[in-house]
Design a protein around this motif. Structure first.
Motif: not given
Length: 217
Positions: A25-28, A38-40, A50, A55
C-alpha cells in the motif's frame, strides 16, 4: 493511442517467467498543492525494494513554430540557479485536457494563443521515482495577444529562435531542460522525416554543426 498498456506489460513478464512483484500500500509521507510523495514497497520474492515516488500530476507543452523559428520562454530554475530556455508548458489542471492545458500555459507564459495543436509525443520522465505523464504538441497556427496576459512574475521573457539553433543549443548545453529537449528533438525529427523520409534520425543530427568536445564530459 499513447503508450503501452499495463496489462500488456504484465502479460509479457509472465510469458518470460519473470516474477511480478507484489506491491504494498502507498504511504503518503509529504503532500502540498503541487506534489505528493509516497513510499511503497515491492516484494520481488528474493528481495524487497522500497520506492519513494513523487507525483506532480500530468503536464503538457507545445512547440510553436513560425517561419522556421521556435517560441521559447526564459524563466528562473532553482537547481541551476539561473534562467532556462524552455518550450511553453506546465501542469494540467483539473477539468483540462492535455491540449487545452498546453494552449492555456502558452498564453499565460507568452501571450501567444495557439490553435489547431497536433500531437507530437507522450512520455514519462521517470518510471520509478517520478510520476509526471507528459504530453507534447506542435503547431504553427497562433495569434499574438496582449502582453498583459503574461505571468511576468514567472517568465522573464519569450523569444523566437531558429529550430536549427535550438538543436545546437541542446547539444551545447544551452538548453538543458529535459521537457524542452525532448520536444525540440521530436519536432526536428518529425520535420526532417517529412522532408527526407529515407534519412535516419542519427544522420539528421549529424548534419547539424555541433561542438562534440563540449557535449561529451
Amino acid at each position: 493511442m499513447y503508450g503501452v498498456s499495463l496489462e500488456h506489460d504484465m502479460a509479457s513478464m509472465k510469458e518470460k517467467k519473470m516474477k511480478v512483484p507484489q506491491i504494498g500500500e502507498k504511504q503518503v509521507v509529504y503532500e502540498n498543492r503541487y506534489q505528493r510523495i509516497y513510499c511503497v514497497t515491492a516484494d520481488f520474492g528474493s528481495f524487497m525494494k522500497e520506492y519513494f515516488v513523487m507525483e506532480t500530476g500530468q503536464r503538457s507543452g507545445v512547440v510553436v513554430v513560425h517561419e522556421g523559428s521556435v517560441l521559447l520562454v526564459r524563466q528562473y530554475r532553482l537547481l541551476i540557479g539561473r534562467l532556462s530556455y524552455e518550450i511553453p508548458g506546465g501542469k494540467i489542471d483539473d477539468g483540462e485536457t492535455p491540449e487545452t492545458s498546453a494552449v492555456r500555459e502558452c498564453l499565460e507564459e507568452t501571450g501567444v494563443h495557439c490553435r489547431n495543436l497536433r500531437p507530437l509525443l507522450f512520455f514519462h520522465p521517470g518510471l520509478d521515482a517520478l510520476h509526471n505523464p507528459t504530453y507534447l504538441f506542435h503547431t504553427n497556427e497562433f495569434v499574438e495577444t496582449s502582453s498583459e496576459k503574461i505571468h511576468t512574475d514567472e517568465i522573464e521573457q519569450h523569444v523566437w529562435i531558429p529550430l536549427t539553433s535550438c538543436i545546437e543549443m541542446v547539444f551545447n548545453k544551452e538548453i538543458i531542460d529535459s521537457f524542452s529537449i525532448i520536444g525540440l528533438l521530436a519536432y526536428h525529427n518529425l520535420m526532417s522525416s517529412q522532408s527526407n523520409p529515407f534519412e535516419s534520425a542519427g544522420e539528421r543530427l549529424n548534419n547539424i554543426s555541433l561542438n562534440r568536445d563540449e557535449f561529451i564530459e
